[in-house]
Design a protein around this motif. Structure first.
Motif, PDB file in Angstrom:
ATOM      1  N   GLU A  32     -26.350 -11.848 -46.423  1.00 11.70           N
ATOM      2  CA  GLU A  32     -27.019 -12.107 -47.739  1.00 11.70           C
ATOM      3  C   GLU A  32     -26.114 -12.364 -48.679  1.00 11.70           C
ATOM      4  O   GLU A  32     -24.814 -12.096 -48.775  1.00 11.70           O
ATOM      5  CB  GLU A  32     -27.975 -10.868 -48.229  1.00 11.70           C
ATOM      6  N   ASP A  33     -26.423 -13.234 -49.966  1.00 10.36           N
ATOM      7  CA  ASP A  33     -25.752 -13.357 -51.007  1.00 10.36           C
ATOM      8  C   ASP A  33     -25.370 -12.075 -51.484  1.00 10.36           C
ATOM      9  O   ASP A  33     -26.245 -11.071 -51.713  1.00 10.36           O
ATOM     10  CB  ASP A  33     -26.296 -14.469 -51.844  1.00 10.36           C
ATOM     11  N   LEU A  34     -24.280 -11.856 -52.327  1.00 13.07           N
ATOM     12  CA  LEU A  34     -23.870 -10.768 -53.062  1.00 13.07           C
ATOM     13  C   LEU A  34     -24.167 -10.863 -54.446  1.00 13.07           C
ATOM     14  O   LEU A  34     -24.228 -11.930 -54.939  1.00 13.07           O
ATOM     15  CB  LEU A  34     -22.409 -10.338 -52.662  1.00 13.07           C
ATOM     16  N   PRO A  35     -24.199  -9.857 -55.138  1.00 12.86           N
ATOM     17  CA  PRO A  35     -24.548  -9.931 -56.612  1.00 12.86           C
ATOM     18  C   PRO A  35     -23.432 -10.622 -57.464  1.00 12.86           C
ATOM     19  O   PRO A  35     -22.375 -10.713 -57.190  1.00 12.86           O
ATOM     20  CB  PRO A  35     -24.471  -8.628 -57.264  1.00 12.86           C
ATOM     21  N   ALA A  36     -23.882 -11.627 -58.213  1.00 16.49           N
ATOM     22  CA  ALA A  36     -22.902 -12.521 -58.847  1.00 16.49           C
ATOM     23  C   ALA A  36     -21.968 -11.752 -59.925  1.00 16.49           C
ATOM     24  O   ALA A  36     -22.182 -10.474 -60.295  1.00 16.49           O
ATOM     25  CB  ALA A  36     -23.774 -13.341 -59.950  1.00 16.49           C
ATOM     26  N   PHE A  37     -20.802 -12.442 -60.116  1.00 20.24           N
ATOM     27  CA  PHE A  37     -19.573 -11.780 -60.937  1.00 20.24           C
ATOM     28  C   PHE A  37     -19.103 -13.004 -61.673  1.00 20.24           C
ATOM     29  O   PHE A  37     -19.075 -14.002 -61.142  1.00 20.24           O
ATOM     30  CB  PHE A  37     -18.834 -10.916 -60.055  1.00 20.24           C
ATOM     31  N   ALA A  38     -18.484 -12.334 -62.752  1.00 18.44           N
ATOM     32  CA  ALA A  38     -17.527 -13.417 -63.399  1.00 18.44           C
ATOM     33  C   ALA A  38     -16.021 -13.174 -63.452  1.00 18.44           C
ATOM     34  O   ALA A  38     -15.766 -11.890 -62.963  1.00 18.44           O
ATOM     35  CB  ALA A  38     -17.936 -13.294 -64.794  1.00 18.44           C
ATOM     36  N   ALA A  39     -15.152 -13.822 -63.509  1.00 13.46           N
ATOM     37  CA  ALA A  39     -13.778 -13.824 -63.473  1.00 13.46           C
ATOM     38  C   ALA A  39     -13.190 -12.474 -64.425  1.00 13.46           C
ATOM     39  O   ALA A  39     -13.816 -12.479 -65.462  1.00 13.46           O
ATOM     40  CB  ALA A  39     -13.026 -15.197 -64.006  1.00 13.46           C
ATOM     41  N   GLY A  40     -12.633 -11.831 -63.692  1.00 13.70           N
ATOM     42  CA  GLY A  40     -12.236 -10.426 -64.623  1.00 13.70           C
ATOM     43  C   GLY A  40     -12.875  -9.385 -63.986  1.00 13.70           C
ATOM     44  O   GLY A  40     -12.710  -8.371 -64.481  1.00 13.70           O
ATOM     45  N   ALA A  41     -13.909  -9.324 -63.303  1.00 10.93           N
ATOM     46  CA  ALA A  41     -14.753  -8.297 -62.738  1.00 10.93           C
ATOM     47  C   ALA A  41     -13.868  -7.747 -61.901  1.00 10.93           C
ATOM     48  O   ALA A  41     -13.123  -7.874 -61.186  1.00 10.93           O
ATOM     49  CB  ALA A  41     -16.105  -8.698 -62.385  1.00 10.93           C
ATOM     50  N   HIS A  42     -14.343  -6.367 -61.511  1.00  6.74           N
ATOM     51  CA  HIS A  42     -14.025  -5.458 -60.583  1.00  6.74           C
ATOM     52  C   HIS A  42     -15.167  -4.871 -59.780  1.00  6.74           C
ATOM     53  O   HIS A  42     -16.407  -4.696 -60.488  1.00  6.74           O
ATOM     54  CB  HIS A  42     -12.952  -4.313 -61.111  1.00  6.74           C
ATOM     55  N   LEU A  57     -11.827  -8.084 -58.512  1.00  8.55           N
ATOM     56  CA  LEU A  57     -12.117  -9.266 -57.508  1.00  8.55           C
ATOM     57  C   LEU A  57     -11.026 -10.476 -57.860  1.00  8.55           C
ATOM     58  O   LEU A  57     -10.936 -10.666 -59.005  1.00  8.55           O
ATOM     59  CB  LEU A  57     -13.539  -9.544 -57.809  1.00  8.55           C
ATOM     60  N   CYS A  58     -10.728 -11.145 -56.803  1.00 12.51           N
ATOM     61  CA  CYS A  58      -9.550 -12.402 -57.141  1.00 12.51           C
ATOM     62  C   CYS A  58     -10.142 -13.614 -56.430  1.00 12.51           C
ATOM     63  O   CYS A  58      -9.253 -14.438 -56.797  1.00 12.51           O
ATOM     64  CB  CYS A  58      -8.473 -12.086 -56.627  1.00 12.51           C
ATOM     65  N   ASN A  59     -11.417 -13.452 -55.917  1.00 17.66           N
ATOM     66  CA  ASN A  59     -11.979 -15.002 -55.503  1.00 17.66           C
ATOM     67  C   ASN A  59     -12.912 -15.504 -56.331  1.00 17.66           C
ATOM     68  O   ASN A  59     -12.879 -15.082 -57.693  1.00 17.66           O
ATOM     69  CB  ASN A  59     -12.662 -14.533 -54.037  1.00 17.66           C
TER      70      ASN A  59
END
Length: 317
Positions: A32-42, A57-59
């Motif tokens: 399944e798709d994972l919850p969305a995130f924005a650059a800088g998130a952890h 997160l670095c991707n």
């Protein structure tokens, strides 16, 4: 331990990125798709040894099928990074907290300067690639003790300005004030790295009168004492509980002992997982997450390290 949304994710791959650093790719076992995130998130990893640790997160946020983190085998590890390096294996499933972001990226800035120190490259690398994807003006200053200890250095893009500084080659620490000289006041600057580097970065930006400065800490700037010398009351608005927080006890421990399920992870005021809305009272802020303006507003507090400046707090719990 937490009422934050948790996902049971599989370790899809682990890759050697640099001396003492591995990347870990996490996916849904069911695809399944994972919850969305924005650059800088952890995200928080709830490790089998009972330790919860936050990793950036670095991707790309465009990749909804996976989360990728970078983990340094910290010589001062209290068991988190050591477990990842020595015991976590491909195929294992572990609980992971949904992404949170205390280090948001302003994607509309006319120009952005990213500064990374060592493992601090993890959120910075994601920011760099996101700004490139959006066609924004960006440059990177990447500092590490040596090239061998610099994760992702071989993958850095060729279409933006990238400067590197390796202490082993230069024979000294980077001169951040010299490196940032000439930066325009409208530029947004981001730094993630060890505490001494963050201090040097903040000092350089202050000396150069650069107003748009953002940092993320992996550890508190100085040792934090979460207990107060005097007691106070804490009213919980939603659960209708009234707690007495005695001298010598942290607010978080008082909440947990009362059976209140509070998100928490680092217990050092740097991960942001325990941020709680304040309805009344004046918090004694001791965290490394909130900005000066956010502290002055008193709207929220990190209950793991912060306390009360008066005799009473009312929290939205």
């Amino acid at each position: 331990m937490s009422n934050n949304q948790q996902l049971l994710l599989r370790v899809q791959s682990m890759r050697f990125e640099a001396q003492g650093i591995v990347s870990v790719e996490l996916v849904s076992p069911t695809g399944e798709d994972l919850p969305a995130f924005a650059a800088g998130a952890h995200i928080d990893l709830h490790l089998p040894n009972g330790i919860v640790r936050s990793y950036s997160l670095c991707n790309s946020p465009q990749e909804r099928q996976r989360y990728v983190i970078g983990v340094l085998n910290d010589r001062n590890s209290r068991g988190g990074s050591r477990y990842v390096h020595e015991q976590l294996r491909v195929g294992a499933t572990i609980p992971v907290g949904a992404p949170r972001n205390n280090f948001p990226l302003d994607e509309t800035a006319p120009h952005t300067v990213l500064v990374a120190g060592g493992i601090g490259i993890t959120p910075i690398y994601g920011m760099l690639n996101e700004l490139r994807r959006l066609g924004r003006s960006v440059e990177l200053l990447y500092c590490a003790r040596s090239r061998q200890e610099a994760a992702f250095v071989a993958d850095l893009p060729l279409d933006v300005v990238v400067r590197t500084h390796f202490d082993a080659d230069a024979g000294c620490a980077p001169d951040l004030r010299a490196s940032l000289a000439g930066v325009q006041a409208s530029t947004h600057l981001y730094c993630c790295g060890p505490t001494p580097m963050l201090a040097a970065f903040e000092d350089a930006c202050a000396a150069l009168r650069l107003p748009n400065v953002h940092i993320e800490r992996f550890a508190p700037a100085e040792p934090v004492v979460a207990m107060q010398g005097s007691e106070y009351e804490c009213q919980l608005a939603r659960s209708q509980k009234l707690l007495l927080v005695p001298a010598g006890k942290s607010l978080l421990d008082a909440l947990l002992d009362a059976g209140v399920d509070v998100d928490h992870s680092c217990r050092e005021g740097v991960c942001g997982s325990c941020e709680t809305a304040v309805l009344d009272g004046v918090p004694d802020h001791r965290d490394g997450v909130l900005t000066k303006a956010e502290r002055e507003s008193g709207a929220t507090m990190m209950v793991c390290v912060s306390g009360c400046k008066g005799r009473r707090l009312v929290l939205d719990l």
